[in-house]
Scaffold this active site. Structure first.
Site, PDB file in Angstrom:
ATOM      1  N   ARG A   1       0.850  -1.182   0.000  1.00  0.00           N
ATOM      2  CA  ARG A   1       0.000   0.000   0.000  1.00  0.00           C
ATOM      3  C   ARG A   1       0.887   1.233   0.000  1.00  0.00           C
ATOM      4  O   ARG A   1       2.012   1.209   0.496  1.00  0.00           O
ATOM      5  CB  ARG A   1      -0.913   0.030   1.225  1.00  0.00           C
ATOM      6  CG  ARG A   1      -1.867  -1.157   1.356  1.00  0.00           C
ATOM      7  CD  ARG A   1      -2.700  -1.026   2.616  1.00  0.00           C
ATOM      8  NE  ARG A   1      -3.667  -2.110   2.762  1.00  0.00           N
ATOM      9  CZ  ARG A   1      -3.449  -3.228   3.456  1.00  0.00           C
ATOM     10  NH1 ARG A   1      -2.275  -3.401   4.063  1.00  0.00           N
ATOM     11  NH2 ARG A   1      -4.373  -4.157   3.544  1.00  0.00           N
TER      12      ARG A   1
ATOM     13  N   LYS B   1      -2.449  -2.283   7.927  1.00  0.00           N
ATOM     14  CA  LYS B   1      -3.600  -1.767   8.662  1.00  0.00           C
ATOM     15  C   LYS B   1      -3.675  -2.403  10.044  1.00  0.00           C
ATOM     16  O   LYS B   1      -3.442  -3.595  10.203  1.00  0.00           O
ATOM     17  CB  LYS B   1      -4.889  -2.054   7.887  1.00  0.00           C
ATOM     18  CG  LYS B   1      -5.012  -1.256   6.592  1.00  0.00           C
ATOM     19  CD  LYS B   1      -6.339  -1.521   5.915  1.00  0.00           C
ATOM     20  CE  LYS B   1      -6.493  -0.676   4.663  1.00  0.00           C
ATOM     21  NZ  LYS B   1      -7.790  -0.921   3.993  1.00  0.00           N
TER      22      LYS B   1
ATOM     23  N   HIS C   1      -2.486   2.577  -5.961  1.00  0.00           N
ATOM     24  CA  HIS C   1      -3.239   1.364  -5.653  1.00  0.00           C
ATOM     25  C   HIS C   1      -3.305   0.449  -6.873  1.00  0.00           C
ATOM     26  O   HIS C   1      -3.439  -0.769  -6.740  1.00  0.00           O
ATOM     27  CB  HIS C   1      -4.641   1.735  -5.181  1.00  0.00           C
ATOM     28  CG  HIS C   1      -5.136   0.862  -4.066  1.00  0.00           C
ATOM     29  ND1 HIS C   1      -4.413   0.606  -2.931  1.00  0.00           N
ATOM     30  CD2 HIS C   1      -6.296   0.162  -3.933  1.00  0.00           C
ATOM     31  CE1 HIS C   1      -5.092  -0.192  -2.131  1.00  0.00           C
ATOM     32  NE2 HIS C   1      -6.240  -0.480  -2.716  1.00  0.00           N
TER      33      HIS C   1
ATOM     34  N   ARG D   1      -0.578  -2.067  -6.821  1.00  0.00           N
ATOM     35  CA  ARG D   1      -0.909  -3.165  -5.900  1.00  0.00           C
ATOM     36  C   ARG D   1      -1.888  -4.134  -6.559  1.00  0.00           C
ATOM     37  O   ARG D   1      -1.741  -5.361  -6.448  1.00  0.00           O
ATOM     38  CB  ARG D   1      -1.495  -2.562  -4.624  1.00  0.00           C
ATOM     39  CG  ARG D   1      -1.962  -3.558  -3.562  1.00  0.00           C
ATOM     40  CD  ARG D   1      -2.291  -2.752  -2.297  1.00  0.00           C
ATOM     41  NE  ARG D   1      -3.188  -3.454  -1.392  1.00  0.00           N
ATOM     42  CZ  ARG D   1      -2.795  -4.276  -0.425  1.00  0.00           C
ATOM     43  NH1 ARG D   1      -1.505  -4.542  -0.271  1.00  0.00           N
ATOM     44  NH2 ARG D   1      -3.668  -4.842   0.395  1.00  0.00           N
TER      45      ARG D   1
ATOM     46  N   HIS E   1      -4.679  -8.994   3.502  1.00  0.00           N
ATOM     47  CA  HIS E   1      -6.137  -8.960   3.603  1.00  0.00           C
ATOM     48  C   HIS E   1      -6.593  -9.844   4.761  1.00  0.00           C
ATOM     49  O   HIS E   1      -6.214 -11.014   4.841  1.00  0.00           O
ATOM     50  CB  HIS E   1      -6.785  -9.473   2.316  1.00  0.00           C
ATOM     51  CG  HIS E   1      -6.691  -8.507   1.178  1.00  0.00           C
ATOM     52  ND1 HIS E   1      -6.847  -8.893  -0.142  1.00  0.00           N
ATOM     53  CD2 HIS E   1      -6.457  -7.172   1.157  1.00  0.00           C
ATOM     54  CE1 HIS E   1      -6.723  -7.832  -0.918  1.00  0.00           C
ATOM     55  NE2 HIS E   1      -6.490  -6.781  -0.164  1.00  0.00           N
TER      56      HIS E   1
ATOM     57  N   TYR F   1     -10.094 -10.329  -7.202  1.00  0.00           N
ATOM     58  CA  TYR F   1      -9.131 -10.422  -8.291  1.00  0.00           C
ATOM     59  C   TYR F   1      -9.384 -11.644  -9.173  1.00  0.00           C
ATOM     60  O   TYR F   1      -9.127 -11.612 -10.369  1.00  0.00           O
ATOM     61  CB  TYR F   1      -7.703 -10.470  -7.734  1.00  0.00           C
ATOM     62  CG  TYR F   1      -7.340  -9.231  -6.966  1.00  0.00           C
ATOM     63  CD1 TYR F   1      -7.044  -8.045  -7.628  1.00  0.00           C
ATOM     64  CD2 TYR F   1      -7.308  -9.230  -5.576  1.00  0.00           C
ATOM     65  CE1 TYR F   1      -6.722  -6.900  -6.928  1.00  0.00           C
ATOM     66  CE2 TYR F   1      -6.983  -8.089  -4.865  1.00  0.00           C
ATOM     67  CZ  TYR F   1      -6.686  -6.924  -5.546  1.00  0.00           C
ATOM     68  OH  TYR F   1      -6.379  -5.790  -4.856  1.00  0.00           O
TER      69      TYR F   1
END
Length: 321
Positions: free
Chosen positions: A168, A192, A263, A266, A289, A298
């Site tokens: 990110r 995150k 992004h 990524r 994730h 994806y």
């Protein structure tokens, strides 16, 4: 506010809608309730009125005599008609929210015994991914920085690591030098929720980082420079805004017409891995994730690409019955 008022303006066009009389009494009571009892703002009440008049008009056109005669199939047809008109999903959700509140009011008042919206699903918003580069486009993009300049070395290393490791933009801006081990081929990243994960650092990224550390970063160091890997021209950690500017600038230099963003690098990382046969669980772990469902988006992108390729190039797909 009278329920007989006309819809001043639809979100698409200038069509005016009249409220069928058989729907008037219940709607008038509902509008008074949300304004006086629920204390909703005037603009919100007006929006509810407009949406419900539109709904009533469509129900009336189906032969529905009033709110008490509404069935699930009638509302489904109403939503489908708006989808065909290409309403935004957010608009559909708002309109449906007004109908749900009306149904709850009618049940609460004893006017109806069952909520006709109970089994109606919410419109699903399709997640749109940022533009993903082809492998050829990615090669052009990564080759765009001028490696004779310190900033060019920095930018090449920055992009190689973002694409090669799926980072990110916030992660790469604050990445310490000590977190990257080019010899072992991995980096420790805090994503995150300050969750640590290990990501691979490929040979191309490792080479670009070494070149930057020896011939780029030392020229950017100033008094007070910290331990962040990627520095701005002022010797501070590179900012997210600057990374956005750099990605746009180099995409233009590389002749890429897609709306590329940080992004997007990524997303290209994940898509290219799955195209090559990578396990989705491994991709999930590399991306950081928490939910596998986020990564599965994806796979849908890749399925759609394959279907498009089949439709465009397979001789039997182009043959009419």
């Amino acid at each position: 506010m009278g329920a007989k008022s006309k819809v001043k303006r639809r979100e698409k066009g200038e069509v005016r809608l009249e409220l069928p009389p058989s729907f008037e009494a219940e709607l008038s009571g509902f509008l008074a309730w949300v304004q006086l009892e629920k204390g909703l703002a005037k603009n919100t009440v007006q929006s509810y009125e407009n949406d419900l008049i539109q709904c009533a008009q469509h129900l009336h056109s189906q032969g529905v005599s009033g709110w008490q005669a509404v069935e699930l199939v009638n509302l489904s047809k109403w939503l489908a008609s708006m989808s065909e008109d290409e309403y935004a999903v957010a608009s559909l959700a708002r309109k449906l929210s007004a109908v749900r509140m009306l149904a709850k009011y009618l049940v609460g008042e004893g006017i109806m015994t069952e909520d006709f919206t109970e089994l109606l699903p919410n419109p699903k918003k399709r997640r749109r991914l940022p533009d993903c580069l082809t492998i050829e486009e990615m090669e052009r993009f990564l080759s765009a920085p001028d490696l004779t300049r310190p900033l060019g070395k920095r930018d090449r290393a920055l992009f190689e690591l973002m694409y090669g490791s799926g980072l990110r933009v916030s992660e790469i801006c604050m990445l310490p030098m000590t977190s990257v081990d080019c010899e072992e081929g991995y980096a420790r990243v805090y994503g995150k929720g300050s969750k640590e994960r290990i990501v691979p650092v490929g040979k191309h990224a490792a080479t670009a980082i070494r070149n930057y550390l020896h011939g780029g970063r030392p020229q950017l160091v100033k008094e007070g420079t910290g331990g962040e890997l990627f520095l701005s021209i002022r010797g501070k950690a590179i900012s997210r805004k600057m990374v956005w500017v750099l990605v746009k600038d180099y995409a233009r230099k590389a002749g890429i017409e897609k709306n590329l963003s940080p992004h997007g690098l990524r997303h290209s990382f994940a898509t290219h891995l799955l195209m090559g046969g990578a396990d989705i669980r491994a991709v999930q772990e590399m991306l950081g994730h928490a939910d596998i469902g986020t990564t599965q988006v994806y796979t849908q992108v890749e399925v759609e690409r394959l279907l498009d390729e089949h439709a465009n190039f397979h001789p039997m797909a182009q043959k009419s019955d």
